[in-house]
Design a protein around this motif. Structure first.
Motif, PDB file in Angstrom:
ATOM      1  N   ASP A  18     -22.184 -19.759 -70.684  1.00  0.00           N
ATOM      2  CA  ASP A  18     -21.109 -18.821 -70.326  1.00  0.00           C
ATOM      3  C   ASP A  18     -21.101 -17.545 -71.163  1.00  0.00           C
ATOM      4  OD1 ASP A  18     -20.374 -20.732 -68.517  1.00  0.00           O
ATOM      5  OD2 ASP A  18     -18.541 -21.360 -69.542  1.00  0.00           O
ATOM      6  N   PHE A  21     -20.798 -13.861 -69.648  1.00  0.00           N
ATOM      7  CA  PHE A  21     -19.556 -13.291 -69.117  1.00  0.00           C
ATOM      8  C   PHE A  21     -19.076 -12.156 -70.029  1.00  0.00           C
ATOM      9  CE2 PHE A  21     -18.811 -17.362 -66.772  1.00  0.00           C
ATOM     10  CZ  PHE A  21     -18.451 -16.822 -65.540  1.00  0.00           C
ATOM     11  N   ALA A  87     -15.671 -21.578 -68.851  1.00  0.00           N
ATOM     12  CA  ALA A  87     -15.253 -21.479 -67.448  1.00  0.00           C
ATOM     13  C   ALA A  87     -15.104 -22.881 -66.862  1.00  0.00           C
ATOM     14  CB  ALA A  87     -16.297 -20.689 -66.659  1.00  0.00           C
ATOM     15  N   SER A 239      -8.920 -21.092 -66.289  1.00  0.00           N
ATOM     16  CA  SER A 239     -10.257 -20.877 -65.716  1.00  0.00           C
ATOM     17  C   SER A 239     -10.865 -19.561 -66.200  1.00  0.00           C
ATOM     18  CB  SER A 239     -10.196 -20.909 -64.188  1.00  0.00           C
ATOM     19  OG  SER A 239      -9.374 -19.885 -63.708  1.00  0.00           O
ATOM     20  N   SER A 240     -10.034 -18.728 -66.853  1.00  0.00           N
ATOM     21  CA  SER A 240     -10.505 -17.416 -67.320  1.00  0.00           C
ATOM     22  C   SER A 240     -11.109 -17.472 -68.718  1.00  0.00           C
ATOM     23  CB  SER A 240      -9.334 -16.424 -67.375  1.00  0.00           C
ATOM     24  OG  SER A 240      -8.433 -16.632 -66.346  1.00  0.00           O
ATOM     25  N   ALA A 242     -13.709 -18.128 -70.411  1.00  0.00           N
ATOM     26  CA  ALA A 242     -15.006 -17.560 -70.815  1.00  0.00           C
ATOM     27  C   ALA A 242     -14.989 -16.035 -70.831  1.00  0.00           C
ATOM     28  CB  ALA A 242     -16.109 -18.055 -69.881  1.00  0.00           C
ATOM     29  N   GLU A 243     -13.937 -15.425 -70.260  1.00  0.00           N
ATOM     30  CA  GLU A 243     -13.881 -13.959 -70.160  1.00  0.00           C
ATOM     31  C   GLU A 243     -12.759 -13.365 -71.005  1.00  0.00           C
ATOM     32  OE1 GLU A 243     -14.608 -12.939 -65.735  1.00  0.00           O
ATOM     33  OE2 GLU A 243     -14.337 -15.108 -65.805  1.00  0.00           O
ATOM     34  N   SER A 322      -9.935 -17.746 -59.604  1.00  0.00           N
ATOM     35  CA  SER A 322     -10.069 -19.055 -60.252  1.00  0.00           C
ATOM     36  C   SER A 322     -11.019 -19.962 -59.480  1.00  0.00           C
ATOM     37  CB  SER A 322      -8.702 -19.739 -60.361  1.00  0.00           C
ATOM     38  OG  SER A 322      -7.818 -18.944 -61.104  1.00  0.00           O
ATOM     39  N   ARG A 325     -14.628 -19.132 -60.262  1.00  0.00           N
ATOM     40  CA  ARG A 325     -15.055 -19.604 -61.598  1.00  0.00           C
ATOM     41  C   ARG A 325     -15.252 -21.118 -61.599  1.00  0.00           C
ATOM     42  NH1 ARG A 325     -15.069 -14.408 -60.881  1.00  0.00           N
ATOM     43  NH2 ARG A 325     -15.274 -13.194 -62.792  1.00  0.00           N
ATOM     44  N   ALA A 329     -18.764 -23.044 -62.232  1.00  0.00           N
ATOM     45  CA  ALA A 329     -18.917 -24.053 -63.284  1.00  0.00           C
ATOM     46  C   ALA A 329     -19.575 -25.332 -62.736  1.00  0.00           C
ATOM     47  CB  ALA A 329     -17.551 -24.388 -63.902  1.00  0.00           C
ATOM     48  N   SER A 349     -20.897 -11.509 -63.353  1.00  0.00           N
ATOM     49  CA  SER A 349     -19.874 -12.371 -62.749  1.00  0.00           C
ATOM     50  C   SER A 349     -20.532 -13.210 -61.647  1.00  0.00           C
ATOM     51  CB  SER A 349     -18.731 -11.528 -62.181  1.00  0.00           C
ATOM     52  OG  SER A 349     -19.211 -10.707 -61.132  1.00  0.00           O
TER      53      SER A 349
END
Length: 464
Positions: A18, A21, A87, A239-240, A242-243, A322, A325, A329, A349
């Motif tokens: 990840d 990202f 993620a 779910s965010s 990793a960013e 979401s 992502r 995953a 992305s």
């Protein structure tokens, strides 16, 4: 050869996969994603229907109790997001602490929750939008205004399809511009709700609060079980991970902050609404607009229609994001085809996962009647909440996962166990039809896992 369905993923591999990202989000962005999901049209409907049928003016207590139960699960999510900033949300957490099979079931439950929720909301958005167009004298052809049902003259809900694809184009162009648009939309939505609370406050009649508990505490608790589902969606924030910049600090702020703002808004609407109109009159399709018309504030009722459209828009943005992502995953781990787990070299992305998700949602929203299926969203969410809550116990025992300086659920292990049991209790409130639908969905998921996922998993290459 024996199957090892409890083989576990390593956090190090996830962090390595990840790392491409772009880490661009802060706590405010995360709260906008969370509030965008949790505050939809429900805030204009649920306080009225719960007051009329279950709790009376005590509906504000119902939302408060719901929030307390939800806060337990939110804290468990916050600890996982802080310890495992990757993620995939609950799917990835399950893979690391419970093993691959339970992780897959969690992911499969969330696929259902996210995609079904967006498809359902896209049809609601289309209905509001069509009503708005009719106000200007514009009427779409009947054939383009409903699910595929030739007997009743409808073939596709074109507005539902178009809004899903437009949101996907926006998300595909990059998170920075998408976040800006989402943040503005969430701000406008909150502003409209606050205008209702402030204007409505001047029309409160204290006698409408008597009796405060016409259905006694039993009614308040029953109202809380319904109100609980209003808060579902804050798990989208995780779910965010990793960013996100500084996830140990920002993930807990985003998750718990979402719930705090949602609680204030739901409780505020409930208090004002039941003060404006006697609770016995609120069992109508749109109680907030009805209350405003009762006090001759039609301009604000019109504004609420725009608020509802914005609310559904932000919910779809958050959920499509979401979903992409989550699918990324699962593809990253090989349990679904690996092309889904690839990041675009230019935008960093998961573009393929995003468009696959969008096409499936657009087909569902445009062609399928979803009325009977939306209750499945609740069982998928509660299943994830329950396992994430109980998962705090094995997470704390893992010496290879450090969470130094990160958020930890207080009163461990009492609160995680209470949270898991509360979610289990909520699941008992669901109808038999929901369980039948869930059994079919999980049955399909188990077949996919044993015929494809287990053998193509990245873990299949390792000696377990």
């Amino acid at each position: 050869m024996s199957l090892n369905i409890m083989r576990k993923e390593s956090l190090d591999r996830y962090l390595g996969e990840d790392k491409l990202f772009v880490k661009s989000m802060n706590a405010r962005d995360l709260m906008a994603i969370g509030i965008g999901t949790v505050i939809g049209t429900g805030i204009f409907i649920l306080p009225g229907t719960i007051a009329a049928n279950s709790a009376g003016p005590g509906v504000s207590l119902s939302f408060l109790f719901s929030a307390i139960v939800c806060a337990l699960a939110a804290m468990c999510y916050a600890e996982f997001a802080s310890a495992l900033p990757v993620a995939g949300s609950a799917y990835s957490y399950g893979n690391v602490v419970f093993g691959e099979f339970l992780g897959w079931l969690l992911g499969w439950a969330l696929v259902l929750e996210y995609m079904l929720a967006v498809a359902s909301v896209s049809t609601g958005w289309a209905a509001y939008f069509n009503t708005l167009l009719e106000g200007f004298g514009i009427h779409l052809p009947k054939a383009l205004s409903g699910p595929f049902d030739p007997a009743h003259g409808t073939y596709i809900n074109i507005v539902a399809v178009v809004i899903v694809l437009l949101i996907t184009v926006m998300l595909a162009r990059g998170m920075q511009s998408s976040l800006r648009i989402n943040n503005i939309a969430v701000f406008l939505k909150i502003a409209i709700i606050l205008i209702f609370i402030i204007v409505g406050f001047f029309f409160i009649k204290p006698q409408n609060y008597h009796p405060f508990l016409p259905y006694h505490m039993k009614g308040v608790i029953h109202g809380a079980t319904i109100g609980f589902f209003a808060y579902l969606g804050f798990d989208c924030v995780s779910s965010s991970a990793a960013e996100v910049k500084n996830p140990k600090r920002n993930m807990p702020l985003g998750i718990i902050g979402t719930l705090a703002v949602a609680t204030i808004l739901y409780t505020g609407v409930a208090v004002v609404l039941t003060g404006m109109v006697k609770y016995t009159k609120l069992d109508v399709a749109n109680p907030v607009a009805f209350a405003l018309q009762m006090v001759h504030q039609d301009w604000l009722a019109e504004l609420l229609s725009i608020g509802a459209l914005i609310g559904m828009f932000t919910m779809m943005v958050s959920m499509i994001y979401s979903s992409s992502r989550l699918i990324y995953a699962i593809g990253r781990d090989g349990l679904l085809p690996s092309f889904l787990g690839k990041l675009d070299k230019k935008s960093h992305s998961p573009q393929v996962a995003l468009w696959i998700v969008a096409i499936i949602i657009a087909i569902m929203g445009g062609l399928v009647s979803l009325d009977q299926l939306t209750s499945l969203v609740n069982i998928g969410t509660l299943f994830a909440f329950m396992l994430v809550s109980f998962g705090i116990i094995p997470l704390r025992k893992r010496k290879d996962i450090g969470n130094r300086g990160g958020f930890k659920v207080p009163l461990y292990p009492v609160l995680p166990i209470l949270s898991g049991l509360a979610c289990l209790g909520m699941m008992t409130q669901l109808q038999k039809e929901t369980y039948i639908g869930a059994a079919i969905w999980f049955g399909i998921g188990i077949i996919i896992y044993f015929t494809y996922g287990y053998w193509h998993s990245k873990l299949a290459d390792k000696k377990q």
